[in-house]
Enzyme design. Sequence first.
Site, PDB file in Angstrom:
ATOM      1  N   LYS A 148       0.849  -1.191   0.000  1.00  0.00           N
ATOM      2  CA  LYS A 148       0.000   0.000   0.000  1.00  0.00           C
ATOM      3  C   LYS A 148       0.889   1.247   0.000  1.00  0.00           C
ATOM      4  CE  LYS A 148      -4.038  -2.113   0.421  1.00  0.00           C
ATOM      5  NZ  LYS A 148      -5.148  -1.993  -0.541  1.00  0.00           N
ATOM      6  N   ASP A 172      -0.252  -0.205  -4.482  1.00  0.00           N
ATOM      7  CA  ASP A 172      -1.673   0.139  -4.516  1.00  0.00           C
ATOM      8  C   ASP A 172      -1.844   1.510  -3.887  1.00  0.00           C
ATOM      9  OD1 ASP A 172      -4.395   0.286  -4.580  1.00  0.00           O
ATOM     10  OD2 ASP A 172      -4.766  -1.478  -3.345  1.00  0.00           O
ATOM     11  N   GLU A 198      -1.351   0.259  -8.759  1.00  0.00           N
ATOM     12  CA  GLU A 198      -2.803   0.084  -8.870  1.00  0.00           C
ATOM     13  C   GLU A 198      -3.525   1.382  -8.503  1.00  0.00           C
ATOM     14  OE1 GLU A 198      -5.903  -2.792  -6.478  1.00  0.00           O
ATOM     15  OE2 GLU A 198      -3.957  -3.632  -7.061  1.00  0.00           O
ATOM     16  N   ASP A 221      -8.496  -1.103 -10.913  1.00  0.00           N
ATOM     17  CA  ASP A 221      -9.225  -2.046 -10.060  1.00  0.00           C
ATOM     18  C   ASP A 221     -10.664  -1.585  -9.914  1.00  0.00           C
ATOM     19  OD1 ASP A 221     -10.266  -3.711  -8.142  1.00  0.00           O
ATOM     20  OD2 ASP A 221      -8.824  -3.216  -6.583  1.00  0.00           O
ATOM     21  N   LYS A 245     -12.364  -8.554 -10.434  1.00  0.00           N
ATOM     22  CA  LYS A 245     -13.001  -9.137  -9.250  1.00  0.00           C
ATOM     23  C   LYS A 245     -14.319  -9.787  -9.665  1.00  0.00           C
ATOM     24  CE  LYS A 245     -10.757  -6.223  -5.833  1.00  0.00           C
ATOM     25  NZ  LYS A 245     -10.869  -5.164  -4.810  1.00  0.00           N
TER      26      LYS A 245
END
Length: 336
Positions: A148, A172, A198, A221, A245
């Site tokens: 992160k 991310d 991301e 995402d 997802k």
Amino acid sequence: MRFETIQFYTYEAPFKHQIKTPKVSLETRKVLVIGLKNENGQIYFGECNAFETDWYDKETIDTVYNHLKRWFYETLEGKTLRNFEEAVLLLNHLNHAPAARSTAAMALYQAFHKLPSFAVQYGATISGLSTKNYQQLLETKPKRIKLKWSQQVIFDIKKLQSLPFKPWIALDANESLNDQDITTLKKVQDMEDILYIEEPFKDLEVLCTLSPEAIPPVAIDEKARDVASILNLIDYYPIDTVILKPFRLGGIDKIIDAINRLHQRNIKVVIGGMYEYGLSRYFTAYLSQYADYPGDVTPYGYYFEQEFTQENGILKRGHLYFVPPEIDVNQLEIYS
């Protein structure tokens, strides 16, 4: 095969450690589980990834329950299906509710396919690099580590690169970066073994103002909501990787289609999950076999001490080993 009954259950277990996000703090994870019973009494289960509230997405446990209850009695009940392709035609009645569709698709897929045993590479996700996190990485040796973004991201990357094994590193940013972060992004771009970043910016238009040398490969995402939208985005913006997802796109068949179409465009794919129990985690791992990088699949016991499936996704030497999931109905509570 003919389906005569739909059963609704819930399951809730405490997280080993509290989950904190910018929007919510979670002590437990409650999920909706469905069971589709056929004329022979065989039950096929699906696990829903929606939450009790709409903090993450507009679909919630209650809305999924209502969508699936109406869909079953209006569309599936009493219908004879010969294969999964015929089931998909009925699942498409749920295209407006992808989390509900994904839950039903998970159950119906099992009715027409023999589930395999398999292994996938482990991809860990960490928020900051504490001594405990670093020691855990030393022990588990994940092939990919997703870090992160933070103010000390450069320091954390260098520490990851000092590990005695050589993991791929993904970042991310959760759409949090701004103009002040461009200099740091350039430093990250110059570092080795960075797969992608991301969701760096909330507005993808920012990417058009930057040279390719100023930023690592970009992954989307939250913006990857359906195949048509994804294909439109990669036509207009420099996107390298897409996080898919199942509960966001509508289930296993939608994901397989998306993987094929993205690979035709030379776009890389990662399969993402969302604090899953053993049934949903099995299918996230199953789909990860066809992706380009390790997915967001956690080993058994990572989030929860106990689940409603047997121990599955056992971590050994950097791989997660899965067998077809078995459901312990006695651990589920009736939902109505």
